[in-house]
Scaffold this active site. Structure first.
Site, PDB file in Angstrom:
ATOM      1  CB  CYS A   2      -1.125  -0.061   1.358  1.00 12.28           C
ATOM      2  SG  CYS A   2      -1.841  -1.506   1.601  1.00 12.28           S
ATOM      3  NE  ARG A  27       4.551   2.229  -0.661  1.00 13.45           N
ATOM      4  CZ  ARG A  27       5.718   2.313  -0.165  1.00 13.45           C
ATOM      5  NH1 ARG A  27       6.750   2.848  -0.725  1.00 13.45           N
ATOM      6  NH2 ARG A  27       5.935   1.675   1.081  1.00 13.45           N
ATOM      7  CD1 TRP A  74      -0.391  -5.940  -4.011  1.00 17.01           C
ATOM      8  CD2 TRP A  74      -0.227  -6.999  -1.807  1.00 17.01           C
ATOM      9  NE1 TRP A  74       0.024  -7.201  -4.052  1.00 17.01           N
ATOM     10  CE2 TRP A  74       0.101  -7.894  -2.691  1.00 17.01           C
ATOM     11  CE3 TRP A  74       0.036  -7.155  -0.573  1.00 17.01           C
ATOM     12  CZ2 TRP A  74       0.566  -9.169  -2.519  1.00 17.01           C
ATOM     13  CZ3 TRP A  74       0.156  -8.385  -0.181  1.00 17.01           C
ATOM     14  CH2 TRP A  74       0.590  -9.379  -1.118  1.00 17.01           C
ATOM     15  CG  ASN A  98       2.329   0.595   3.825  1.00 14.91           C
ATOM     16  OD1 ASN A  98       2.291  -0.359   3.398  1.00 14.91           O
ATOM     17  ND2 ASN A  98       3.487   1.333   3.840  1.00 14.91           N
ATOM     18  N   GLY A  99       0.925  -1.636   6.093  1.00 14.62           N
ATOM     19  CA  GLY A  99       1.619  -2.370   6.972  1.00 14.62           C
ATOM     20  C   GLY A  99       0.508  -3.587   7.263  1.00 14.62           C
ATOM     21  CD  GLU A 482      14.673 -12.053 -13.597  1.00 20.11           C
ATOM     22  OE1 GLU A 482      14.583 -12.559 -12.631  1.00 20.11           O
ATOM     23  OE2 GLU A 482      14.293 -10.911 -14.052  1.00 20.11           O
ATOM     24  CE  LYS A 486      10.681 -10.455 -14.442  1.00 24.28           C
ATOM     25  NZ  LYS A 486      11.641 -10.140 -13.612  1.00 24.28           N
ATOM     26  CD  GLU A 489       7.286 -10.776 -12.297  1.00 29.73           C
ATOM     27  OE1 GLU A 489       8.769 -10.722 -12.429  1.00 29.73           O
ATOM     28  OE2 GLU A 489       7.149 -10.060 -11.272  1.00 29.73           O
ATOM     29  CG  HIS A 505      19.783 -35.329  -9.865  1.00 33.80           C
ATOM     30  ND1 HIS A 505      20.338 -36.309  -9.719  1.00 33.80           N
ATOM     31  CD2 HIS A 505      20.613 -34.446 -10.812  1.00 33.80           C
ATOM     32  CE1 HIS A 505      21.606 -36.167 -10.148  1.00 33.80           C
ATOM     33  NE2 HIS A 505      21.855 -35.247 -10.898  1.00 33.80           N
ATOM     34  CE  LYS A 605       9.304  -1.963 -10.380  1.00 35.20           C
ATOM     35  NZ  LYS A 605       9.910  -3.002 -10.844  1.00 35.20           N
TER      36      LYS A 605
HETATM   37  C1  F6R Z   1      10.128  -9.449 -10.109  1.00 37.15           C
HETATM   38  C2  F6R Z   1      10.127  -8.651  -9.177  1.00 37.15           C
HETATM   39  C3  F6R Z   1      10.378  -9.019  -7.903  1.00 37.15           C
HETATM   40  C4  F6R Z   1      11.225  -8.030  -6.931  1.00 37.15           C
HETATM   41  C5  F6R Z   1      11.149  -8.186  -5.481  1.00 37.15           C
HETATM   42  C6  F6R Z   1      12.326  -7.422  -4.795  1.00 37.15           C
HETATM   43  O1  F6R Z   1      10.072  -8.937 -11.491  1.00 37.15           O
HETATM   44  O2  F6R Z   1      10.359  -7.267  -9.554  1.00 37.15           O
HETATM   45  O3  F6R Z   1      10.559 -10.096  -7.607  1.00 37.15           O
HETATM   46  O4  F6R Z   1      12.374  -7.926  -7.499  1.00 37.15           O
HETATM   47  O5  F6R Z   1      10.123  -8.006  -5.110  1.00 37.15           O
HETATM   48  O6  F6R Z   1      11.927  -6.080  -4.817  1.00 37.15           O
HETATM   49  P1  F6R Z   1      13.211  -5.029  -4.543  1.00 37.15           P
HETATM   50  O7  F6R Z   1      14.090  -5.303  -5.602  1.00 37.15           O
HETATM   51  O8  F6R Z   1      12.528  -3.742  -4.810  1.00 37.15           O
HETATM   52  O9  F6R Z   1      13.659  -5.387  -3.133  1.00 37.15           O
END
Ligand code: F6R
Length: 610
Positions: A2, A27, A74, A98-99, A482, A486, A489, A505, A605
């Site tokens: 949030c 957020r 969120w 927020n929290g 990675e 990607k 998500e 394995h 994010k």
């Molecule tokens: C995936 C992604 C997340 C962030 C993770 C850490 O695309 O963006 O997995 O990498 O939430 O976020 P930060 O880097 O802001 O600590």
């Protein structure tokens, strides 16, 4: 998670709060709401879904109001519905949070027994009613806040307006970020400085346990014991950087394309006259000679950046390096050596990730040295560190991290080289040949970016598969992880990344002609081994798409397609250019599936709750 924001001053507040919320939407985007206080009356508008859904409802608020608070959510407790959207109201007040209030169930049961009726499923409404109960009983909102926060367990940044004191916004912080922006005859607050940096550069970062009363012309801060705290002002140099799509269809696509520019900027920032800038790399702020072990702590994509860093760091520095998910590290009581012998390095784009931040605080208490690699200046993790690197990726808006990842990988590698130089473990000729290749890295990135059309066409053939595997060895294994993340998500396709040598394995049982397998197979020291693994996959009719040298006949014979990717000598640089292909692949598959690429479902994010 949030985002919260507020304004008090002579201006009409609704647009200011709404614009601030736009900057906070990274957020969370499950719902949004604004409450204003005007002529002694509180009015609230809120709506589920993205912030834009709230816009038409703003007309219902008194347009002349000049005290307002806003929230973008969120969902943690309760579905992303309108009822669960903040602000939450109780007797004579509106509250945003927020929290997470961990003991909300006990508190809710207690309030229900007393006859309080709950409109939402949130933990926050409990706090609203606890405050409402006290205010109704005659407490001043400030006293009510002081008493109620003592009953709360968990993390919170709270903002409260009450018709019982219509000239102030009251704030409290514990665990979640909260910063005040000081203006001239007006004041702001936000979850971070981006909420108000278009209006003022003067910030006061609240500390845990602090409360504040925000008036138009005054700011008063006090601690849990009620002792006054002198506000400590920081002048922020963070412009409200323009973050438009510049003609790209999505932020993510723009950010993928920005990567060669980010590498050039990073190189410019940390390599001066063909040598490393140890000061810029934060190496003068830590005592490297003391360090006996390094823990790299991060989450998600940033964790994968940390895993990539380990390959060079451990061997180059001759120091054991452990890379760990922050959410695990923080509760397993890791062995940390005090007196600076353990260096804990956090990698975080946002600098606000709750688990990563908590690890740093814990390690700091244990006497470790704290280093961070962050993209956002003035973020909590950046401020908590003894030494830090600020990345040069620029604002990353797409929720799926792209340019921040490659920038993190590069920054961690340059830090490693700088540390090795400082420890006398790097030959000048070796450094100079690496820096020579670094100069050409943006050109190689551009070559990798040229594969876009090829990948877009390939995505047309692949987008209906329900499962994917990604494999690689060495740093390419991390790019496989990675790539799978990607794809998951943004396209919501189930995907897993594996070390190619691990397939037999267990996971190879998944392989048949319906399983696309993306193999990252550059011409590096692992090439022959990965090729053998690809043979094993093909023997089971797996459909292999290679990311590698398109002229490689052996690969061509085995794979259904090759995504062309340039070959580089330095493993870290190879990992960076290979990443582009997995980013594009996820992007174009998601486009074909019609998902919300920049704001995928259920994500935010910045993950500011644990
Ligand atoms: C995936 C992604 C997340 C962030 C993770 C850490 O695309 O963006 O997995 O990498 O939430 O976020 P930060 O880097 O802001 O600590």
């Amino acid at each position: 998670m949030c985002g919260i924001i507020g304004y008090i001053g002579p201006k009409k507040c609704i647009d200011i709060v709404f614009d601030g919320l736009k900057k906070m939407e990274y957020r969370g985007y499950d719902s949004a709401g604004i409450a204003v206080l005007h002529e002694g009356q509180i009015s609230i508008s809120k709506e589920s879904g993205k912030l834009e859904n709230l816009r038409p409802l703003l007309e219902q608020l008194p347009s002349e109001a000049h005290i307002g608070i806003g929230h973008t959510r969120w969902a943690t407790h309760g579905l992303p519905t309108r009822d669960n959207a903040h602000p939450h109201a109780s007797e004579k007040l509106a509250l945003i949070h927020n929290g997470i209030i961990e003991n909300y169930k006990e508190l809710k049961a207690e309030l229900q027994k007393k006859g309080f009726h709950f409109r939402s499923e949130t933990d926050t409404e409990v706090v609203a009613h606890l405050l409402g109960e006290r205010i109704k009983a005659g407490d001043h909102p400030r006293d009510a806040l002081n008493k109620v926060i003592l009953r709360l367990e968990g993390a919170f940044s709270l903002a409260l307006i009450s018709d019982q004191d219509p000239h102030f916004i009251y704030l409290a912080k514990q665990g979640s970020p909260l910063v005040i922006g000081l203006g001239k005859d007006e004041n702001f607050f936000g979850s971070d400085v981006t909420a108000f940096c278009a209006h003022t550069q003067k910030a006061v970062f609240l500390q845990d346990g602090e409360c504040a009363a925000l008036g138009a012309k005054s700011v008063e801060i006090w601690d849990r014991q009620g002792h006054p705290i002198q506000p400590k002002t920081t002048m922020i140099q963070w412009s409200a950087a323009s973050a438009d799509k510049q003609g790209y269809r999505h932020y993510m696509l723009k950010e993928i394309h920005e990567q060669s520019g980010v590498i050039s900027k990073t190189t410019h920032a940390f390599v001066k006259d063909s040598s490393l800038d140890l000061e810029g790399l934060g190496l003068n702020s830590i005592e490297l000679n003391k360090v006996r072990s390094i823990h790299i702590i991060a989450c998600g994509t940033a964790y994968y950046a940390g895993m990539t860093a380990k390959y060079a760091m451990e061997t180059t520095l001759g120091i054991p390096v452990n890379v760990e998910l922050a959410s695990e590290f923080r509760y397993r009581n890791p062995l940390l050596m005090g007196e600076g012998q353990t260096l804990v390095m956090a990698i975080s784009q946002s600098g606000e990730t709750a688990d990563t931040l908590a690890c740093l605080k814990h390690a700091k208490d244990k006497g470790c040295q704290i280093f961070s690699i962050c993209n956002v200046a003035y973020s909590s993790i950046h401020r908590e560190s003894h030494g830090s690197i600020l990345m040069h990726a620029g604002p990353e808006i797409g929720v799926a991290s792209t340019k921040a990842f490659t920038s993190q990988v590069l920054c961690a590698y340059l830090w490693t080289l700088g540390a090795a130089q400082k420890l006398g473990r790097l030959h000048a000729e070796d450094l100079s040949s690496i820096l020579q290749e670094l100069k050409s890295l943006p050109i190689y990135m551009d070559k990798a970016l040229n594969a876009e059309e090829h990948i877009a066409e390939l995505a047309n053939k692949l987008y209906e598969y329900p499962n994917f595997l990604f494999v690689g060895r060495g740093p390419s294994y991390i790019i496989a992880l990675e790539g799978a993340l990607k794809l998951k998500e943004i396209s919501y396709i189930h995907a897993e990344g594996y070390a190619a040598g691990e397939l037999k394995h267990g996971p190879i049982a998944l392989v048949d002609k319906h399983m696309p397998i993306v193999a990252i197979v550059p011409k590096d020291q692992y090439y022959d081994k990965t090729l053998s693994n690809i043979e094993e996959i093909c023997a089971r009719e797996g459909q292999v798409i290679a990311i590698g040298d398109e002229k490689d006949q052996h690969l061509r014979d085995l794979c259904i397609d090759i995504i062309p990717c340039p070959s580089l000598k330095t493993p870290c640089f190879q990992a960076i250019v290979s990443t582009v292909a997995v980013q594009f692949l996820a992007y174009y598959i998601a486009i074909k599936r019609g998902t919300d690429v920049d704001q995928p479902r259920n994500l935010a994010k910045s993950v500011t709750v644990e």
